[in-house]
Design an enzyme around this catalytic site. Structure first.
Site, PDB file in Angstrom:
ATOM      1  N   HIS A  92     -57.547 -33.131 -13.571  1.00 41.98           N
ATOM      2  CA  HIS A  92     -56.995 -33.733 -14.786  1.00 41.98           C
ATOM      3  C   HIS A  92     -55.582 -33.188 -14.991  1.00 41.98           C
ATOM      4  O   HIS A  92     -55.389 -31.974 -15.108  1.00 41.98           O
ATOM      5  CB  HIS A  92     -57.905 -33.373 -15.966  1.00 41.98           C
TER       6      HIS A  92
ATOM      7  N   MET B 143     -46.855 -34.255 -20.722  1.00 45.50           N
ATOM      8  CA  MET B 143     -46.385 -34.232 -22.126  1.00 45.50           C
ATOM      9  C   MET B 143     -44.868 -34.346 -22.167  1.00 45.50           C
ATOM     10  O   MET B 143     -44.176 -33.757 -21.325  1.00 45.50           O
ATOM     11  CB  MET B 143     -46.797 -32.914 -22.788  1.00 45.50           C
TER      12      MET B 143
ATOM     13  N   SER C 259     -58.334 -29.013 -16.328  1.00 46.18           N
ATOM     14  CA  SER C 259     -57.016 -29.400 -16.824  1.00 46.18           C
ATOM     15  C   SER C 259     -56.027 -28.385 -16.283  1.00 46.18           C
ATOM     16  O   SER C 259     -56.103 -27.204 -16.612  1.00 46.18           O
ATOM     17  CB  SER C 259     -57.008 -29.382 -18.351  1.00 46.18           C
TER      18      SER C 259
ATOM     19  N   MET D  27     -60.195 -37.297 -27.847  1.00 39.89           N
ATOM     20  CA  MET D  27     -59.575 -35.974 -27.982  1.00 39.89           C
ATOM     21  C   MET D  27     -60.337 -35.171 -29.031  1.00 39.89           C
ATOM     22  O   MET D  27     -60.586 -35.640 -30.148  1.00 39.89           O
ATOM     23  CB  MET D  27     -58.104 -36.106 -28.414  1.00 39.89           C
TER      24      MET D  27
ATOM     25  N   ASP E  44     -61.868 -34.170 -24.290  1.00 35.81           N
ATOM     26  CA  ASP E  44     -60.804 -33.251 -23.859  1.00 35.81           C
ATOM     27  C   ASP E  44     -60.370 -32.383 -25.041  1.00 35.81           C
ATOM     28  O   ASP E  44     -59.930 -32.900 -26.065  1.00 35.81           O
ATOM     29  CB  ASP E  44     -59.624 -34.112 -23.361  1.00 35.81           C
TER      30      ASP E  44
ATOM     31  N   MET F 217     -49.488 -38.035 -22.315  1.00 37.58           N
ATOM     32  CA  MET F 217     -49.223 -37.774 -23.734  1.00 37.58           C
ATOM     33  C   MET F 217     -47.730 -37.969 -23.939  1.00 37.58           C
ATOM     34  O   MET F 217     -46.978 -37.006 -24.182  1.00 37.58           O
ATOM     35  CB  MET F 217     -49.691 -36.358 -24.099  1.00 37.58           C
TER      36      MET F 217
ATOM     37  N   ASP G  37     -52.142 -33.135 -17.236  1.00 36.34           N
ATOM     38  CA  ASP G  37     -51.647 -33.391 -18.592  1.00 36.34           C
ATOM     39  C   ASP G  37     -50.129 -33.518 -18.591  1.00 36.34           C
ATOM     40  O   ASP G  37     -49.417 -32.534 -18.413  1.00 36.34           O
ATOM     41  CB  ASP G  37     -52.065 -32.232 -19.512  1.00 36.34           C
TER      42      ASP G  37
ATOM     43  N   HIS H 174     -53.372 -37.883 -17.606  1.00 38.63           N
ATOM     44  CA  HIS H 174     -53.434 -38.067 -19.058  1.00 38.63           C
ATOM     45  C   HIS H 174     -52.008 -38.063 -19.592  1.00 38.63           C
ATOM     46  O   HIS H 174     -51.366 -37.017 -19.648  1.00 38.63           O
ATOM     47  CB  HIS H 174     -54.273 -36.907 -19.639  1.00 38.63           C
TER      48      HIS H 174
END
Ligand code: DX5
Ligand code: ZN
Length: 228
Positions: free
Chosen positions: A45, A49, A20, A149, A184, A80, A47, A78
Protein backbone atom coordinates in the site's frame (compact mmCIF):
# COMPACT_ATOMS: atom_id res chain seq x y z
CA UNK A 1 0.08 -11.68 -15.55
CA UNK A 2 -3.18 -9.82 -16.22
CA UNK A 3 -4.70 -7.46 -13.67
CA UNK A 4 -7.57 -9.82 -12.88
CA UNK A 5 -5.16 -12.74 -12.41
CA UNK A 6 -3.09 -10.60 -10.06
CA UNK A 7 -6.02 -9.36 -7.97
CA UNK A 8 -8.23 -12.47 -7.94
CA UNK A 9 -6.38 -14.17 -5.05
CA UNK A 10 -6.75 -10.93 -3.07
CA UNK A 11 -10.51 -10.74 -3.52
CA UNK A 12 -11.49 -14.27 -2.49
CA UNK A 13 -12.77 -13.12 0.91
CA UNK A 14 -9.63 -14.02 2.86
CA UNK A 15 -8.05 -11.22 4.94
CA UNK A 16 -5.21 -9.28 3.31
CA UNK A 17 -2.83 -7.24 5.47
CA UNK A 18 -1.22 -4.51 3.36
CA UNK A 19 1.83 -2.73 4.75
CA UNK A 20 1.62 1.05 4.38
CA UNK A 21 5.13 1.99 3.31
CA UNK A 22 4.84 5.47 4.83
CA UNK A 23 6.87 4.44 7.86
CA UNK A 24 9.42 2.20 6.15
CA UNK A 25 13.16 2.84 5.83
CA UNK A 26 13.39 4.87 2.61
CA UNK A 27 17.15 4.54 2.78
CA UNK A 28 16.86 0.85 1.96
CA UNK A 29 13.69 0.08 0.06
CA UNK A 30 15.10 -3.12 -1.39
CA UNK A 31 15.69 -4.57 2.06
CA UNK A 32 12.24 -3.44 3.26
CA UNK A 33 10.54 -5.13 0.29
CA UNK A 34 12.54 -8.33 0.89
CA UNK A 35 11.53 -8.38 4.56
CA UNK A 36 7.87 -7.78 3.71
CA UNK A 37 7.84 -10.47 1.02
CA UNK A 38 9.47 -12.88 3.46
CA UNK A 39 6.72 -11.99 5.96
CA UNK A 40 4.17 -13.17 3.40
CA UNK A 41 2.53 -9.87 2.48
CA UNK A 42 0.43 -10.16 -0.66
CA UNK A 43 0.31 -6.51 -1.77
CA UNK A 44 1.93 -3.15 -0.94
CA UNK A 45 0.00 0.00 0.00
CA UNK A 46 1.61 3.24 -1.17
CA UNK A 47 0.46 6.55 0.34
CA UNK A 48 0.84 9.51 -2.00
CA UNK A 49 0.27 12.90 -0.32
CA UNK A 50 0.46 16.33 -1.90
CA UNK A 51 0.60 18.75 1.05
CA UNK A 52 -2.73 20.24 -0.10
CA UNK A 53 -5.43 17.59 0.21
CA UNK A 54 -3.67 16.49 3.40
CA UNK A 55 -1.21 18.46 5.55
CA UNK A 56 1.76 16.25 4.71
CA UNK A 57 3.95 15.49 1.70
CA UNK A 58 5.26 12.06 0.86
CA UNK A 59 6.25 10.85 -2.58
CA UNK A 60 4.98 10.50 -6.11
CA UNK A 61 5.52 8.53 -9.29
CA UNK A 62 9.31 7.86 -8.99
CA UNK A 63 8.90 5.99 -5.70
CA UNK A 64 5.92 4.02 -7.03
CA UNK A 65 8.10 3.10 -10.02
CA UNK A 66 10.92 2.08 -7.65
CA UNK A 67 8.59 -0.31 -5.79
CA UNK A 68 7.46 -1.63 -9.19
CA UNK A 69 11.06 -2.51 -10.05
CA UNK A 70 11.66 -4.10 -6.64
CA UNK A 71 8.56 -6.29 -6.42
CA UNK A 72 5.98 -8.10 -8.49
CA UNK A 73 3.38 -7.79 -5.69
CA UNK A 74 0.26 -5.79 -6.56
CA UNK A 75 0.74 -2.08 -5.82
CA UNK A 76 -2.26 -0.46 -4.11
CA UNK A 77 -1.74 3.27 -4.62
CA UNK A 78 -3.71 5.55 -2.27
CA UNK A 79 -3.84 9.04 -3.74
CA UNK A 80 -4.33 11.70 -1.07
CA UNK A 81 -3.99 14.49 -3.61
CA UNK A 82 -6.21 17.18 -5.09
CA UNK A 83 -7.38 16.71 -8.68
CA UNK A 84 -6.20 13.08 -8.84
CA UNK A 85 -7.72 12.74 -12.30
CA UNK A 86 -4.83 14.81 -13.67
CA UNK A 87 -2.23 12.25 -12.57
CA UNK A 88 -3.86 8.89 -13.21
CA UNK A 89 -2.01 8.07 -16.41
CA UNK A 90 1.33 8.82 -14.75
CA UNK A 91 0.61 6.49 -11.82
CA UNK A 92 -0.50 3.78 -14.25
CA UNK A 93 2.79 4.16 -16.14
CA UNK A 94 4.69 4.04 -12.82
CA UNK A 95 3.23 0.58 -12.23
CA UNK A 96 0.12 0.92 -10.04
CA UNK A 97 -2.25 -2.06 -10.11
CA UNK A 98 -4.99 -0.35 -8.13
CA UNK A 99 -5.50 3.39 -7.76
CA UNK A 100 -7.71 4.82 -5.02
CA UNK A 101 -8.92 8.40 -5.16
CA UNK A 102 -10.73 10.38 -2.45
CA UNK A 103 -14.32 11.41 -3.07
CA UNK A 104 -13.49 14.70 -1.30
CA UNK A 105 -10.67 15.44 -3.75
CA UNK A 106 -12.39 15.55 -7.11
CA UNK A 107 -15.42 17.19 -8.65
CA UNK A 108 -16.30 14.13 -10.76
CA UNK A 109 -15.33 11.00 -8.80
CA UNK A 110 -17.32 8.67 -11.07
CA UNK A 111 -15.51 10.09 -14.11
CA UNK A 112 -12.13 9.59 -12.41
CA UNK A 113 -12.98 5.97 -11.51
CA UNK A 114 -13.97 5.31 -15.13
CA UNK A 115 -10.69 6.86 -16.27
CA UNK A 116 -8.74 4.55 -13.94
CA UNK A 117 -10.56 1.44 -15.11
CA UNK A 118 -10.21 2.36 -18.78
CA UNK A 119 -6.46 2.56 -18.20
CA UNK A 120 -6.56 -1.14 -17.26
CA UNK A 121 -6.11 -0.61 -13.53
CA UNK A 122 -8.48 -1.41 -10.66
CA UNK A 123 -10.22 1.60 -9.12
CA UNK A 124 -10.90 2.46 -5.49
CA UNK A 125 -12.95 5.22 -3.86
CA UNK A 126 -11.91 6.48 -0.41
CA UNK A 127 -13.98 8.27 2.20
CA UNK A 128 -12.67 10.30 5.15
CA UNK A 129 -14.03 9.80 8.70
CA UNK A 130 -16.08 13.01 8.65
CA UNK A 131 -17.52 12.48 5.14
CA UNK A 132 -20.97 10.87 4.95
CA UNK A 133 -21.09 7.48 3.31
CA UNK A 134 -23.85 8.78 1.03
CA UNK A 135 -21.17 10.77 -0.81
CA UNK A 136 -19.56 7.60 -2.18
CA UNK A 137 -22.73 5.59 -2.82
CA UNK A 138 -23.06 6.78 -6.45
CA UNK A 139 -19.42 5.70 -7.00
CA UNK A 140 -19.78 2.13 -5.82
CA UNK A 141 -21.00 0.62 -9.07
CA UNK A 142 -17.89 2.02 -10.77
CA UNK A 143 -15.42 0.91 -8.09
CA UNK A 144 -13.50 -2.31 -7.48
CA UNK A 145 -12.71 -1.25 -3.92
CA UNK A 146 -14.03 1.13 -1.25
CA UNK A 147 -11.51 2.47 1.25
CA UNK A 148 -12.90 3.53 4.61
CA UNK A 149 -10.51 5.85 6.42
CA UNK A 150 -10.40 5.23 10.14
CA UNK A 151 -8.18 8.26 10.77
CA UNK A 152 -8.05 11.68 9.15
CA UNK A 153 -5.47 10.99 6.43
CA UNK A 154 -2.02 12.52 6.50
CA UNK A 155 0.02 10.68 9.10
CA UNK A 156 0.73 7.20 10.39
CA UNK A 157 0.37 6.32 14.05
CA UNK A 158 -3.03 7.91 14.73
CA UNK A 159 -5.85 6.50 16.87
CA UNK A 160 -8.55 4.42 15.18
CA UNK A 161 -11.91 6.22 14.82
CA UNK A 162 -14.79 3.73 15.31
CA UNK A 163 -16.99 5.63 12.85
CA UNK A 164 -15.27 3.35 10.32
CA UNK A 165 -17.06 0.31 11.75
CA UNK A 166 -20.52 1.70 11.00
CA UNK A 167 -19.44 2.66 7.49
CA UNK A 168 -18.01 -0.80 6.80
CA UNK A 169 -21.20 -2.50 8.04
CA UNK A 170 -23.35 -0.31 5.83
CA UNK A 171 -21.05 -0.83 2.83
CA UNK A 172 -21.19 -4.56 3.32
CA UNK A 173 -25.01 -4.42 3.21
CA UNK A 174 -25.01 -2.26 0.09
CA UNK A 175 -22.29 -3.99 -1.90
CA UNK A 176 -22.92 -7.62 -0.89
CA UNK A 177 -19.35 -8.67 -1.64
CA UNK A 178 -19.17 -7.03 -5.09
CA UNK A 179 -16.66 -4.40 -3.92
CA UNK A 180 -13.53 -5.07 -1.85
CA UNK A 181 -13.79 -3.25 1.50
CA UNK A 182 -10.50 -1.80 2.74
CA UNK A 183 -9.82 0.06 5.99
CA UNK A 184 -6.85 2.32 6.69
CA UNK A 185 -5.62 4.05 9.85
CA UNK A 186 -4.95 2.84 13.38
CA UNK A 187 -5.29 -0.84 12.45
CA UNK A 188 -3.58 -3.04 15.04
CA UNK A 189 -4.19 -6.07 17.28
CA UNK A 190 -6.96 -4.18 19.14
CA UNK A 191 -8.91 -2.92 16.13
CA UNK A 192 -8.48 -5.40 13.27
CA UNK A 193 -10.99 -8.05 14.38
CA UNK A 194 -13.85 -5.54 14.73
CA UNK A 195 -13.10 -4.24 11.22
CA UNK A 196 -13.12 -7.80 9.86
CA UNK A 197 -16.44 -8.53 11.58
CA UNK A 198 -17.83 -5.36 9.98
CA UNK A 199 -16.89 -6.59 6.50
CA UNK A 200 -13.37 -5.29 5.79
CA UNK A 201 -11.09 -7.71 3.94
CA UNK A 202 -8.10 -5.50 3.17
CA UNK A 203 -6.35 -3.98 6.18
CA UNK A 204 -3.75 -1.26 5.75
CA UNK A 205 -1.18 -1.32 8.53
CA UNK A 206 1.66 1.16 9.07
CA UNK A 207 2.93 1.40 12.64
CA UNK A 208 1.51 -2.03 13.51
CA UNK A 209 4.18 -3.53 11.23
CA UNK A 210 7.00 -0.99 10.98
CA UNK A 211 7.29 -0.31 14.70
CA UNK A 212 7.91 -4.04 15.21
CA UNK A 213 11.28 -5.70 14.64
CA UNK A 214 9.66 -8.89 13.40
CA UNK A 215 7.49 -8.08 10.36
CA UNK A 216 6.61 -11.74 9.91
CA UNK A 217 5.15 -12.05 13.42
CA UNK A 218 3.21 -8.79 12.97
CA UNK A 219 1.70 -9.82 9.62
CA UNK A 220 0.85 -13.35 10.80
CA UNK A 221 -0.74 -12.17 14.07
CA UNK A 222 -2.82 -9.52 12.37
CA UNK A 223 -3.91 -11.89 9.60
CA UNK A 224 -5.06 -14.51 12.06
CA UNK A 225 -6.95 -11.94 14.16
CA UNK A 226 -8.71 -10.77 10.99
CA UNK A 227 -9.63 -14.33 10.04
CA UNK A 228 -11.69 -14.98 13.20
C1 DX5 B 1 -2.97 7.60 6.67
C2 DX5 B 1 -2.38 6.68 5.62
C3 DX5 B 1 -2.18 5.32 6.15
C4 DX5 B 1 -1.21 5.25 7.29
C5 DX5 B 1 -1.53 4.08 8.18
O1 DX5 B 1 -2.91 8.88 6.28
O2 DX5 B 1 -3.26 6.60 4.51
O3 DX5 B 1 -1.96 4.34 5.16
O4 DX5 B 1 0.11 5.20 6.91
O5 DX5 B 1 -0.65 4.08 9.28
P1 DX5 B 1 -1.05 3.51 10.71
O6 DX5 B 1 -1.33 2.06 10.55
O7 DX5 B 1 0.15 3.79 11.55
O8 DX5 B 1 -2.28 4.27 11.17
ZN1 ZN C 1 -3.28 4.79 2.98
Amino acid sequence: MSLSEKLAPLSDGSPVVLPSLLLCDFGNLEREVERLEAAGVRALHLDVMDGRFVPNLTYGMPIVAAFRRLSSLPLDVHLMIEKPEEYIQQFVEAGADLITIHVEACADAVGALKQIQSAGVAAGIAVNPETPLADIEPCLEHADLALVMSVRPGFGGQKFNPVAIEKLQRLQEITQGDVILEVDGGINEETIADCAAAGARWFVVGSGIFKRDDYNAAVQELTSLAAC
